[in-house]
Motif scaffolding. Structure first.
Motif, PDB file in Angstrom:
ATOM      1  N   HIS A   1       0.842  -1.206   0.000  1.00 43.87           N
ATOM      2  CA  HIS A   1       0.000   0.000   0.000  1.00 43.87           C
ATOM      3  C   HIS A   1       0.874   1.252   0.000  1.00 43.87           C
ATOM      4  O   HIS A   1       0.606   2.211  -0.726  1.00 43.87           O
ATOM      5  CB  HIS A   1      -0.910   0.028   1.235  1.00 43.87           C
ATOM      6  CG  HIS A   1      -2.154  -0.797   1.092  1.00 43.87           C
ATOM      7  ND1 HIS A   1      -3.121  -0.510   0.156  1.00 43.87           N
ATOM      8  CD2 HIS A   1      -2.593  -1.884   1.768  1.00 43.87           C
ATOM      9  CE1 HIS A   1      -4.113  -1.395   0.268  1.00 43.87           C
ATOM     10  NE2 HIS A   1      -3.815  -2.245   1.233  1.00 43.87           N
ATOM     11  N   ALA A   2       1.918   1.227   0.820  1.00 44.75           N
ATOM     12  CA  ALA A   2       2.783   2.410   0.910  1.00 44.75           C
ATOM     13  C   ALA A   2       3.473   2.655  -0.429  1.00 44.75           C
ATOM     14  O   ALA A   2       3.586   3.794  -0.884  1.00 44.75           O
ATOM     15  CB  ALA A   2       3.797   2.225   2.029  1.00 44.75           C
ATOM     16  N   ALA A   3       3.908   1.567  -1.084  1.00 44.66           N
ATOM     17  CA  ALA A   3       4.646   1.727  -2.345  1.00 44.66           C
ATOM     18  C   ALA A   3       3.740   2.160  -3.496  1.00 44.66           C
ATOM     19  O   ALA A   3       4.174   2.859  -4.406  1.00 44.66           O
ATOM     20  CB  ALA A   3       5.358   0.417  -2.690  1.00 44.66           C
ATOM     21  N   MET A   4       2.481   1.764  -3.465  1.00 46.15           N
ATOM     22  CA  MET A   4       1.593   2.216  -4.554  1.00 46.15           C
ATOM     23  C   MET A   4       1.088   3.622  -4.304  1.00 46.15           C
ATOM     24  O   MET A   4       0.695   4.328  -5.226  1.00 46.15           O
ATOM     25  CB  MET A   4       0.429   1.238  -4.769  1.00 46.15           C
ATOM     26  CG  MET A   4      -0.504   1.084  -3.604  1.00 46.15           C
ATOM     27  SD  MET A   4      -1.776  -0.179  -3.903  1.00 46.15           S
ATOM     28  CE  MET A   4      -3.086   0.864  -4.540  1.00 46.15           C
ATOM     29  N   GLY A   5       1.130   4.049  -3.044  1.00 49.01           N
ATOM     30  CA  GLY A   5       0.721   5.412  -2.705  1.00 49.01           C
ATOM     31  C   GLY A   5      -0.773   5.504  -2.446  1.00 49.01           C
ATOM     32  O   GLY A   5      -1.536   4.620  -2.810  1.00 49.01           O
ATOM     33  N   PRO A   6      -1.197   6.613  -1.817  1.00 45.88           N
ATOM     34  CA  PRO A   6      -2.582   6.750  -1.369  1.00 45.88           C
ATOM     35  C   PRO A   6      -3.562   7.180  -2.453  1.00 45.88           C
ATOM     36  O   PRO A   6      -4.765   7.178  -2.240  1.00 45.88           O
ATOM     37  CB  PRO A   6      -2.488   7.844  -0.295  1.00 45.88           C
ATOM     38  CG  PRO A   6      -1.338   8.683  -0.733  1.00 45.88           C
ATOM     39  CD  PRO A   6      -0.368   7.759  -1.412  1.00 45.88           C
ATOM     40  N   LYS A   7      -3.081   7.555  -3.621  1.00 45.56           N
ATOM     41  CA  LYS A   7      -3.962   8.196  -4.610  1.00 45.56           C
ATOM     42  C   LYS A   7      -4.629   7.207  -5.553  1.00 45.56           C
ATOM     43  O   LYS A   7      -5.517   7.575  -6.319  1.00 45.56           O
ATOM     44  CB  LYS A   7      -3.155   9.224  -5.427  1.00 45.56           C
ATOM     45  CG  LYS A   7      -2.536  10.338  -4.601  1.00 45.56           C
ATOM     46  CD  LYS A   7      -3.536  11.453  -4.323  1.00 45.56           C
ATOM     47  CE  LYS A   7      -3.176  12.329  -3.146  1.00 45.56           C
ATOM     48  NZ  LYS A   7      -1.960  13.109  -3.327  1.00 45.56           N
ATOM     49  N   ILE A   8      -4.150   5.959  -5.548  1.00 46.61           N
ATOM     50  CA  ILE A   8      -4.741   4.970  -6.457  1.00 46.61           C
ATOM     51  C   ILE A   8      -5.920   4.283  -5.761  1.00 46.61           C
ATOM     52  O   ILE A   8      -5.765   3.670  -4.706  1.00 46.61           O
ATOM     53  CB  ILE A   8      -3.699   3.926  -6.902  1.00 46.61           C
ATOM     54  CG1 ILE A   8      -2.580   4.607  -7.705  1.00 46.61           C
ATOM     55  CG2 ILE A   8      -4.350   2.817  -7.725  1.00 46.61           C
ATOM     56  CD1 ILE A   8      -1.478   3.671  -8.159  1.00 46.61           C
ATOM     57  N   SER A   9      -7.092   4.400  -6.367  1.00 44.68           N
ATOM     58  CA  SER A   9      -8.279   3.755  -5.847  1.00 44.68           C
ATOM     59  C   SER A   9      -8.090   2.242  -5.947  1.00 44.68           C
ATOM     60  O   SER A   9      -7.617   1.741  -6.976  1.00 44.68           O
ATOM     61  CB  SER A   9      -9.461   4.206  -6.704  1.00 44.68           C
ATOM     62  OG  SER A   9     -10.639   3.625  -6.243  1.00 44.68           O
ATOM     63  N   CYS A  10      -8.430   1.493  -4.898  1.00 44.11           N
ATOM     64  CA  CYS A  10      -8.195   0.040  -4.973  1.00 44.11           C
ATOM     65  C   CYS A  10      -9.137  -0.739  -4.080  1.00 44.11           C
ATOM     66  O   CYS A  10      -9.716  -0.198  -3.141  1.00 44.11           O
ATOM     67  CB  CYS A  10      -6.746  -0.286  -4.590  1.00 44.11           C
ATOM     68  SG  CYS A  10      -6.299   0.174  -2.917  1.00 44.11           S
ATOM     69  N   ASN A  11      -9.303  -2.012  -4.402  1.00 37.55           N
ATOM     70  CA  ASN A  11      -9.982  -2.966  -3.533  1.00 37.55           C
ATOM     71  C   ASN A  11      -8.931  -3.876  -2.919  1.00 37.55           C
ATOM     72  O   ASN A  11      -8.099  -4.428  -3.636  1.00 37.55           O
ATOM     73  CB  ASN A  11     -10.969  -3.835  -4.317  1.00 37.55           C
ATOM     74  CG  ASN A  11     -12.047  -3.022  -5.007  1.00 37.55           C
ATOM     75  OD1 ASN A  11     -12.069  -2.920  -6.222  1.00 37.55           O
ATOM     76  ND2 ASN A  11     -12.925  -2.427  -4.234  1.00 37.55           N
ATOM     77  N   GLU A  12      -8.978  -4.017  -1.608  1.00 37.96           N
ATOM     78  CA  GLU A  12      -8.154  -5.039  -0.948  1.00 37.96           C
ATOM     79  C   GLU A  12      -9.105  -6.173  -0.598  1.00 37.96           C
ATOM     80  O   GLU A  12     -10.097  -5.959   0.093  1.00 37.96           O
ATOM     81  CB  GLU A  12      -7.529  -4.439   0.319  1.00 37.96           C
ATOM     82  CG  GLU A  12      -6.693  -5.439   1.098  1.00 37.96           C
ATOM     83  CD  GLU A  12      -6.249  -4.903   2.463  1.00 37.96           C
ATOM     84  OE1 GLU A  12      -5.519  -3.904   2.528  1.00 37.96           O
ATOM     85  OE2 GLU A  12      -6.660  -5.515   3.477  1.00 37.96           O
ATOM     86  N   GLU A  13      -8.844  -7.370  -1.128  1.00 37.04           N
ATOM     87  CA  GLU A  13      -9.742  -8.510  -0.894  1.00 37.04           C
ATOM     88  C   GLU A  13      -8.977  -9.649  -0.219  1.00 37.04           C
ATOM     89  O   GLU A  13      -7.882  -9.989  -0.667  1.00 37.04           O
ATOM     90  CB  GLU A  13     -10.305  -9.012  -2.231  1.00 37.04           C
ATOM     91  CG  GLU A  13     -11.047  -7.957  -3.031  1.00 37.04           C
ATOM     92  CD  GLU A  13     -11.341  -8.363  -4.487  1.00 37.04           C
ATOM     93  OE1 GLU A  13     -12.021  -7.585  -5.179  1.00 37.04           O
ATOM     94  OE2 GLU A  13     -10.876  -9.445  -4.930  1.00 37.04           O
TER      95      GLU A  13
END
Ligand SMILES: [Zn+2]
Length: 438
Positions: free
Chosen positions: A344-356
């Motif tokens: 999560h830290a490496a992709m950054g906070p701005k990318i909308s995502c689903n964690e499943e």
């Protein structure tokens, strides 16, 4: 007919993929990956007026009474954490909740579903909690207020509400106490030092300890849901981050939904396990290793770019012998949490995502490893997909890997991630997942 090949990089750079576990067919077309990811363009650059304590939405710390009653909260003292279960409503303000576990006001699978289909009865402990809560004046006001809110949202008029007998209105509240659709809400709304509306607090903003507590608290919630309703066969766990991923609140939270079936995807994966107990190594970790898609690992978990997903997808697998999160040791949960947090830290906070989350269902006798998929909601499947059932993913798995690696190095240099081996440092032993062992 040609047999399906799971992963094929063609001469022009097109990457054709079939997900070995779901059969989903996906192409990543060369060149399309260079289009900017839509979510990186900030949806809003409006400045915020900073409030302390935070009161921006119903999940914020000053608004504890805008969600259903608290099943559990985590409180941080200087050097230790404490879990408070079934806190009395007049005590809500006595501590600050780092995480809160509450019912979802608008359930996907409702309490009535369990009642009508299974004759489910609320466990005695939950029943008592409800009675105590309503006997408390603060609790009674809380419940009557949110029932009013819920029923108004569902289309009832003020007049209809006034005519409804109190007993009928209070029956609506049973779901808050005994339902199986829950939320785990983190404390902060905005990140430290936020100035813009887009500076929301994300999983990647957590310290390793906070993220571990978030995971641990969620894992404990799964066990509790399973214990409270004997008809539950699986608890779906997910986190929708930002609107594109389906989140109705910008405030960070996970959801848990109790189910009476496994769902088609897990059904299929369990039948694959029956034929080949090592299938998650063969088509998961070993396959990723052979195609150089593993980009990070620690002693407890392994992360790679997934193939055959509609969205760019990171897969993080536990190496534990255990197949269910709540059967993992604290160290194993911490190891999983650390690697998920690093991603999560490496992709950054701005990318909308689903964690499943995926794991061995409660009543399965074939073990599948606990794994977490992080799907980047950067593209919208369109007409082409509908007509062909071939999905276009804007990034190849290699693009995804190469985007993560430099960011992970940078985070490690800043001591923000813990004992993660990156890219070529990964040992990629054969059969790194140990779920198939007793
Ligand atoms: Zn909020």
């Amino acid at each position: 007919m040609q047999p399906k090949i799971f992963y094929n990089i063609m001469a022009d750079g097109t990457v054709k993929q079939v997900n070995p576990f779901t059969g989903t067919e996906v192409w990543s077309v060369a060149g399309r990956g260079r289009k900017p990811l839509s979510n990186e363009v900030q949806a809003t650059a409006r400045p915020i007026e900073v409030h302390s304590p935070e009161n921006y939405c119903s999940f914020c710390p000053t608004r504890y009474f805008e969600t259903p009653p608290e099943k559990s909260r985590m409180v941080r003292h200087d050097d230790h954490w404490e879990r408070l279960d079934f806190l009395a409503p007049d005590k809500y303000g006595d501590s600050v909740a780092e995480f809160r576990r509450v019912g979802n006001m608008f359930e996907i699978v409702t309490l009535d579903y369990w009642r009508k289909n299974y004759a489910y009865k609320m466990a005695a402990q939950r029943q008592k909690w409800k009675e105590d809560y309503l006997a408390n004046p603060v609790g009674l006001k809380h419940i009557t207020d949110i029932i009013r809110y819920k029923l108004r949202q569902e289309g009832k008029t003020e007049e209809q509400l006034d005519k409804m007998p109190l007993s009928e209105r209070l029956a609506v509240a049973d779901a808050f106490f005994g339902g199986g659709h829950e939320m785990v809400i983190a404390r902060p709304h905005y990140r430290e030092g936020a100035t813009l509306e887009a500076d929301l607090f994300s999983s990647g903003d957590m310290s390793l300890e906070e993220h571990y507590r978030y995971f641990r608290f969620t894992v404990d919630a799964i066990s509790d849901i399973v214990t409270s309703n004997r008809y539950v066969r699986y608890v779906s766990v997910f986190q929708n981050w930002l609107r594109n991923a389906g989140a109705s609140f910008d405030h960070l939270h996970k959801q848990l939904v109790a189910l009476d079936e496994w769902g088609a995807s897990i059904d299929n994966q369990i039948s694959m396990l029956r034929n080949d107990p090592n299938v998650f190594n063969e088509y998961g970790a070993n396959f990723a290793a052979h195609h150089n898609l593993i980009f990070a690992e620690n002693d407890y978990a392994i992360a790679f770019a997934g193939i055959g997903h509609r969205y760019p997808t990171i897969e993080i697998y536990s190496r534990s012998h255990a197949g269910r999160p709540y059967e993992h040791s604290d160290e194993e949960i911490r190891g999983m949490s650390n690697l998920v947090q690093a991603c999560h830290a490496a992709m950054g906070p701005k990318i909308s995502c689903n964690e499943e989350w995926y794991y061995t269902p409660i009543d399965a006798i074939y073990k599948m490893p606990w794994h977490v998929l992080i799907k980047w909601r950067v593209n919208v499947p369109a007409g082409f997909e509908g007509g062909t059932s071939i999905f276009i993913n804007p990034m190849t798995p290699i693009d995804l890997r190469d985007r993560m690696v430099p960011n992970l190095y940078q985070l490690r240099d800043q001591n923000l991630i813990d004992r993660v081996r990156i890219a070529e440092e990964c040992r990629v032993d054969p059969n790194p997942l140990k779920y198939y062992l007793k």
